[in-house]
Design a protein around this motif. Structure first.
Motif, PDB file in Angstrom:
ATOM      1  N   LEU A 271       0.846  -1.198   0.000  1.00  0.00           N
ATOM      2  CA  LEU A 271       0.000   0.000   0.000  1.00  0.00           C
ATOM      3  C   LEU A 271       0.881   1.247   0.000  1.00  0.00           C
ATOM      4  O   LEU A 271       1.720   1.424   0.886  1.00  0.00           O
ATOM      5  N   LYS A 272       0.691   2.102  -1.010  1.00  0.00           N
ATOM      6  CA  LYS A 272       1.491   3.327  -1.095  1.00  0.00           C
ATOM      7  C   LYS A 272       0.962   4.334  -0.076  1.00  0.00           C
ATOM      8  O   LYS A 272      -0.229   4.670  -0.112  1.00  0.00           O
ATOM      9  N   PRO A 273       1.807   4.820   0.839  1.00  0.00           N
ATOM     10  CA  PRO A 273       1.284   5.741   1.851  1.00  0.00           C
ATOM     11  C   PRO A 273       0.898   7.098   1.263  1.00  0.00           C
ATOM     12  O   PRO A 273       1.399   7.485   0.210  1.00  0.00           O
ATOM     13  N   LEU A 274       0.045   7.806   1.964  1.00  0.00           N
ATOM     14  CA  LEU A 274      -0.338   9.158   1.555  1.00  0.00           C
ATOM     15  C   LEU A 274       0.806  10.121   1.845  1.00  0.00           C
ATOM     16  O   LEU A 274       1.600   9.904   2.759  1.00  0.00           O
ATOM     17  N   ASN A 275       0.865  11.205   1.074  1.00  0.00           N
ATOM     18  CA  ASN A 275       1.870  12.261   1.316  1.00  0.00           C
ATOM     19  C   ASN A 275       1.358  13.303   2.301  1.00  0.00           C
ATOM     20  O   ASN A 275       1.977  14.347   2.470  1.00  0.00           O
ATOM     21  N   TYR A 276       0.185  13.059   2.901  1.00  0.00           N
ATOM     22  CA  TYR A 276      -0.421  14.038   3.815  1.00  0.00           C
ATOM     23  C   TYR A 276      -1.230  13.275   4.851  1.00  0.00           C
ATOM     24  O   TYR A 276      -1.444  12.068   4.713  1.00  0.00           O
ATOM     25  N   ASN A 277      -1.677  13.972   5.877  1.00  0.00           N
ATOM     26  CA  ASN A 277      -2.507  13.330   6.905  1.00  0.00           C
ATOM     27  C   ASN A 277      -3.962  13.277   6.448  1.00  0.00           C
ATOM     28  O   ASN A 277      -4.369  14.050   5.583  1.00  0.00           O
ATOM     29  N   TYR A 278      -4.725  12.395   7.074  1.00  0.00           N
ATOM     30  CA  TYR A 278      -6.127  12.203   6.673  1.00  0.00           C
ATOM     31  C   TYR A 278      -6.915  13.515   6.672  1.00  0.00           C
ATOM     32  O   TYR A 278      -7.773  13.720   5.819  1.00  0.00           O
ATOM     33  N   ASP A 279      -6.627  14.386   7.654  1.00  0.00           N
ATOM     34  CA  ASP A 279      -7.457  15.592   7.774  1.00  0.00           C
ATOM     35  C   ASP A 279      -6.895  16.782   6.987  1.00  0.00           C
ATOM     36  O   ASP A 279      -7.464  17.861   7.016  1.00  0.00           O
ATOM     37  N   ASN A 280      -5.795  16.578   6.259  1.00  0.00           N
ATOM     38  CA  ASN A 280      -5.169  17.700   5.544  1.00  0.00           C
ATOM     39  C   ASN A 280      -5.956  18.177   4.322  1.00  0.00           C
ATOM     40  O   ASN A 280      -5.673  19.240   3.796  1.00  0.00           O
ATOM     41  N   LEU A 281      -6.892  17.361   3.847  1.00  0.00           N
ATOM     42  CA  LEU A 281      -7.640  17.767   2.646  1.00  0.00           C
ATOM     43  C   LEU A 281      -8.950  18.470   3.013  1.00  0.00           C
ATOM     44  O   LEU A 281      -9.715  18.869   2.135  1.00  0.00           O
TER      45      LEU A 281
END
Ligand code: MN3
Length: 211
Positions: free
Chosen positions: A10-20
């Motif tokens: 699984l490719k990790p996100l470049n940001y946190n869940y709440d950053n969008l």
């Protein structure tokens, strides 16, 4: 383990869940990435587990040439490699707060093809809204570097049509339903605020330098 070859990770996100937020809520990003994308990744590994010959095919080859695989592998690879490929593009093309406007080459191409950025957004939104059921709207380039906007269904990819994705929006309900319910329209409007145009520009340059 790799993001691009078996066994897929699984490719990790470049940001946190709440950053969008406020455009896409933390719960949606968390479920979408950690549950939906993880399921595609796991199912792709499961499909290839007993097929040693095809474990050396990278993600791009799997999505481009799935029709050359043994019949029983075609559907699981089409759906799950497509799911991994499309979602990696989707999560990579977004950034907290976005970068507002296309830059450099893409800015010029978008202005030339659509007149201006607002016209581009209107056409992209139409294609995204008009995608029946589940799928994606994609800004793509062909081998000659010419851009257009197309829609793909389910987890099909633009690669099987020899078109290369620069940016895309996921319009499966799982990408917006928690926050927007049936209001795909509002999700699309808000999603434009998240586009990372530097990544888009790099995607375009990678496509045109390779072909
Ligand atoms: Mn999705």
């Amino acid at each position: 383990m790799s993001y691009y070859i078996y066994p897929f990770e699984l490719k990790p996100l470049n940001y946190n869940y709440d950053n969008l937020e406020p455009f896409i809520d933390a719960a949606t990003v968390c479920f979408h990435h950690d549950k939906h994308l993880r399921t595609y990744t796991n199912n792709l590994n499961k499909a290839l587990e007993s097929h040693l010959t095809f474990q050396s095919w990278d993600l791009i080859r799997l999505v481009s040439e799935y029709d050359k695989l043994p019949l029983e592998l075609q559907k699981p690879v089409r759906n799950n490699a497509g799911g991994v490929y499309n979602h990696n593009l989707y999560f990579d093309i977004m950034m907290p707060g976005g970068s507002k406007m296309p830059i450099d080459t893409l800015k010029n191409l978008i202005d030339k093809k659509f007149g201006n950025y607002d016209n581009f957004k209107a056409e992209f939104k139409n294609i995204a809204l008009g995608t029946f059921g589940s799928g994606y709207a994609c800004l793509v380039s062909n081998n000659e570097g010419q851009i257009e906007i197309i829609s793909v269904s389910n987890q099909d990819t633009t690669l099987s049509r020899s078109l290369y994705t620069i940016i895309l929006i996921d319009v499966w309900e799982h990408s917006y339903y928690l926050k927007y319910q049936n209001r795909r329209n509002e999700y699309i409007d808000n999603w434009f605020n998240l586009i990372n145009w530097e990544v888009a520009e790099n995607n375009y340059k990678r496509i045109t330098s390779k072909v």
